[in-house]
Design a protein around this motif. Structure first.
Motif, PDB file in Angstrom:
ATOM      1  N   THR A  78      59.094  34.700 -95.661  1.00 43.29           N
ATOM      2  CA  THR A  78      59.236  33.322 -95.192  1.00 43.29           C
ATOM      3  C   THR A  78      60.509  33.146 -94.371  1.00 43.29           C
ATOM      4  OG1 THR A  78      58.037  32.502 -97.135  1.00 43.29           O
ATOM      5  CG2 THR A  78      59.347  30.906 -95.896  1.00 43.29           C
ATOM      6  N   LEU A  79      61.628  33.663 -94.872  1.00 40.62           N
ATOM      7  CA  LEU A  79      62.890  33.547 -94.140  1.00 40.62           C
ATOM      8  C   LEU A  79      62.833  34.287 -92.812  1.00 40.62           C
ATOM      9  CD1 LEU A  79      65.482  33.976 -97.048  1.00 40.62           C
ATOM     10  CD2 LEU A  79      64.859  31.870 -95.867  1.00 40.62           C
ATOM     11  N   SER A  80      62.257  35.484 -92.826  1.00 37.89           N
ATOM     12  CA  SER A  80      62.137  36.262 -91.587  1.00 37.89           C
ATOM     13  C   SER A  80      61.241  35.545 -90.579  1.00 37.89           C
ATOM     14  CB  SER A  80      61.578  37.653 -91.887  1.00 37.89           C
ATOM     15  OG  SER A  80      62.433  38.368 -92.751  1.00 37.89           O
ATOM     16  N   GLY A  81      60.132  34.990 -91.061  1.00 36.05           N
ATOM     17  CA  GLY A  81      59.228  34.264 -90.175  1.00 36.05           C
ATOM     18  C   GLY A  81      59.878  33.034 -89.573  1.00 36.05           C
ATOM     19  N   ALA A  82      60.635  32.302 -90.397  1.00 38.54           N
ATOM     20  CA  ALA A  82      61.318  31.102 -89.904  1.00 38.54           C
ATOM     21  C   ALA A  82      62.341  31.467 -88.829  1.00 38.54           C
ATOM     22  CB  ALA A  82      61.994  30.373 -91.059  1.00 38.54           C
ATOM     23  N   TRP A 105      65.102  35.551-106.725  1.00 40.72           N
ATOM     24  CA  TRP A 105      64.305  34.751-105.785  1.00 40.72           C
ATOM     25  C   TRP A 105      64.433  35.292-104.372  1.00 40.72           C
ATOM     26  CZ3 TRP A 105      66.273  31.891-101.651  1.00 40.72           C
ATOM     27  CH2 TRP A 105      65.346  31.095-100.975  1.00 40.72           C
ATOM     28  N   PHE A 106      65.649  35.640-103.961  1.00 42.45           N
ATOM     29  CA  PHE A 106      65.873  36.112-102.596  1.00 42.45           C
ATOM     30  C   PHE A 106      65.167  37.434-102.339  1.00 42.45           C
ATOM     31  CE2 PHE A 106      68.321  38.418 -99.362  1.00 42.45           C
ATOM     32  CZ  PHE A 106      68.319  37.490 -98.337  1.00 42.45           C
ATOM     33  N   ASN A 107      65.097  38.310-103.345  1.00 38.82           N
ATOM     34  CA  ASN A 107      64.522  39.640-103.175  1.00 38.82           C
ATOM     35  C   ASN A 107      63.000  39.667-103.276  1.00 38.82           C
ATOM     36  OD1 ASN A 107      66.890  41.110-102.678  1.00 38.82           O
ATOM     37  ND2 ASN A 107      67.370  41.186-104.855  1.00 38.82           N
ATOM     38  N   LYS A 108      62.386  38.532-103.550  1.00 39.90           N
ATOM     39  CA  LYS A 108      60.929  38.487-103.603  1.00 39.90           C
ATOM     40  C   LYS A 108      60.350  38.661-102.196  1.00 39.90           C
ATOM     41  CE  LYS A 108      60.242  35.571-107.695  1.00 39.90           C
ATOM     42  NZ  LYS A 108      59.710  34.283-108.195  1.00 39.90           N
ATOM     43  N   PRO A 109      59.274  39.445-102.055  1.00 35.49           N
ATOM     44  CA  PRO A 109      58.661  39.645-100.731  1.00 35.49           C
ATOM     45  C   PRO A 109      58.284  38.331-100.040  1.00 35.49           C
ATOM     46  CG  PRO A 109      57.772  41.212-102.300  1.00 35.49           C
ATOM     47  CD  PRO A 109      58.623  40.265-103.097  1.00 35.49           C
ATOM     48  N   LYS A 110      57.790  37.363-100.827  1.00 38.05           N
ATOM     49  CA  LYS A 110      57.400  36.084-100.235  1.00 38.05           C
ATOM     50  C   LYS A 110      58.599  35.380 -99.620  1.00 38.05           C
ATOM     51  CE  LYS A 110      55.094  31.700-101.274  1.00 38.05           C
ATOM     52  NZ  LYS A 110      54.411  30.889-102.306  1.00 38.05           N
ATOM     53  N   THR A 111      59.738  35.395-100.333  1.00 38.19           N
ATOM     54  CA  THR A 111      60.939  34.753 -99.819  1.00 38.19           C
ATOM     55  C   THR A 111      61.426  35.442 -98.552  1.00 38.19           C
ATOM     56  OG1 THR A 111      61.589  34.143-102.065  1.00 38.19           O
ATOM     57  CG2 THR A 111      63.286  34.049-100.368  1.00 38.19           C
ATOM     58  N   GLY A 126      72.407  31.706-113.150  1.00 39.92           N
ATOM     59  CA  GLY A 126      72.086  31.056-111.889  1.00 39.92           C
ATOM     60  C   GLY A 126      72.118  32.022-110.715  1.00 39.92           C
ATOM     61  N   PHE A 127      73.167  32.862-110.668  1.00 42.43           N
ATOM     62  CA  PHE A 127      73.260  33.854-109.597  1.00 42.43           C
ATOM     63  C   PHE A 127      72.157  34.893-109.713  1.00 42.43           C
ATOM     64  CE2 PHE A 127      77.766  32.435-109.207  1.00 42.43           C
ATOM     65  CZ  PHE A 127      77.736  32.114-107.855  1.00 42.43           C
ATOM     66  N   GLU A 128      71.832  35.287-110.945  1.00 44.45           N
ATOM     67  CA  GLU A 128      70.765  36.269-111.142  1.00 44.45           C
ATOM     68  C   GLU A 128      69.420  35.703-110.681  1.00 44.45           C
ATOM     69  OE1 GLU A 128      70.932  37.248-115.234  1.00 44.45           O
ATOM     70  OE2 GLU A 128      72.755  38.458-115.071  1.00 44.45           O
ATOM     71  N   THR A 129      69.187  34.435-110.994  1.00 42.00           N
ATOM     72  CA  THR A 129      67.942  33.791-110.551  1.00 42.00           C
ATOM     73  C   THR A 129      67.877  33.722-109.032  1.00 42.00           C
ATOM     74  OG1 THR A 129      67.896  32.432-112.562  1.00 42.00           O
ATOM     75  CG2 THR A 129      66.554  31.690-110.699  1.00 42.00           C
TER      76      THR A 129
END
Length: 251
Positions: A128-132, A119-125, A112-115
Motif C-alpha cells: 500500500t505504501l509503495s503504491g501510494a 504492522w509496517f513489515n506486513k506485505p499489505k502495508t 507500541g513500537f513492536e506493534t
C-alpha cells in the motif's frame, strides 16, 4: 488510544482554534522573547491537563507543553517563509510527542513500537505504501513524458503563453491520483465517478482576452488536459488494482 485522542484534541484546539493570528505574528517577530509563546505553552498544558483529567498527575501535560514550546520555537526560528515543509515537520513533531506521551501514560511504549514494526513489515502495508508513493511523483514524470509532444505543439501555437499557475497541474494530478488510489482500495468506485464529474467542471473559454492566443490553442489545451487526466486516472487505478492483488496473494 483514548489518551492519544484526548491529547490530540487538546493540540488541535490550542494550535488552530485558541491561538489568535496576532500571537502567531508576534512569535515570528520576537521568537523566544514573545510573551505569547509562553501563553501558548500554558494553554497547551491547561488543555492537556483538563482533557486527560488525571488530576493527581499533571506531569504529562507539563512535559507535553514544554515539548510543544520547544518545537514551535525551532520552527519559527528556521522557517522564514512559512513553508509547507516546515508546517508538516512541525505537526509531525507534535504528533510524535503526543503519541510518546500517550504510550508512557498507558505503559505501552515497547509493545507500541513492536506493534508498529509488525504492522509496517506486513506485505499489505508495504504494498500500500509503495503504491501510494508510486502514484504520486513517478506517475507525474510518466504522464509528463507521454504528453510532452502536445505541450510542444501548444507552445508553438502560442509562444510565451503563461496561463497556468506554477506547479498547479502537478499538485492537482497527484491529489487526484491519491484519491483514486484510496477509492479503489476501499472499493468505492462510484466515488471515482464523482471525481471525474467534478473534474468536468474545468472548462476553457472558447474566447481569449489575449489577442496573441489563437482559438485553436484553447481547444487543443482542453484536449491536452483531458488526455493527461485520463492517463493519470488510468495509472492510479492500475497501481491500486496491483496493490489489491499483491495484498490478497501475500497475506
Amino acid at each position: 488510544m483514548k489518551e492519544f485522542l484526548l491529547l490530540l484534541l487538546a493540540h488541535v484546539l490550542v494550535d488552530f482554534y485558541l491561538q489568535p493570528t496576532t500571537w502567531v505574528v508576534d512569535k515570528k517577530e520576537k521568537k523566544y522573547k514573545s510573551r505569547y509563546l509562553y501563553f501558548h505553552i500554558l494553554l497547551v498544558i491547561i488543555a492537556s491537563y483538563i482533557l486527560l483529567h488525571q488530576w493527581q498527575n499533571p506531569l504529562p501535560a507539563i512535559a507535553l507543553g514544554i515539548a510543544h514550546g520547544i518545537i514551535d520555537l525551532v520552527k519559527i526560528s528556521f522557517d522564514k517563509k512559512g513553508s509547507l515543509t516546515w508546517f508538516m515537520a512541525d505537526q509531525a513533531a507534535h504528533l510524535a510527542t503526543i503519541a510518546f506521551t500517550a504510550l508512557i501514560l498507558t505503559s505501552n511504549i515497547l509493545p507500541g513500537f513492536e506493534t508498529l514494526i509488525i504492522w509496517f513489515n506486513k506485505p499489505k502495508t508495504l504494498a500500500t505504501l509503495s503504491g501510494a508513493m508510486l502514484s504520486l511523483t513517478p506517475i507525474s514524470f510518466f504522464v509528463g513524458i507521454l504528453t510532452r509532444p502536445w505541450r510542444e505543439e501548444l507552445a508553438k501555437l502560442a509562444p510565451g503563453a503563461d496561463d497556468n499557475l506554477a506547479n498547479a497541474g502537478r499538485w492537482i494530478g497527484m491529489s487526484e491520483r491519491l484519491l483514486i488510489f484510496v477509492f479503489v482500495l476501499i472499493n468505492q468506485y462510484s466515488a471515482i465517478g464523482f471525481l471525474i464529474a467534478a473534474k468536468s467542471l474545468l472548462r476553457y473559454n472558447d474566447k481569449s482576452t489575449e489577442p496573441r492566443i489563437p482559438p485553436a490553442y484553447i481547444s487543443k489545451k482542453s484536449e491536452y488536459v483531458l488526455v493527461g487526466t485520463l492517463m493519470s486516472y488510468t495509472s492510479a487505478i492500475a497501481i491500486a488494482l496491483m496493490v489489491q492483488i499483491l495484498s490478497q496473494k501475500f497475506k
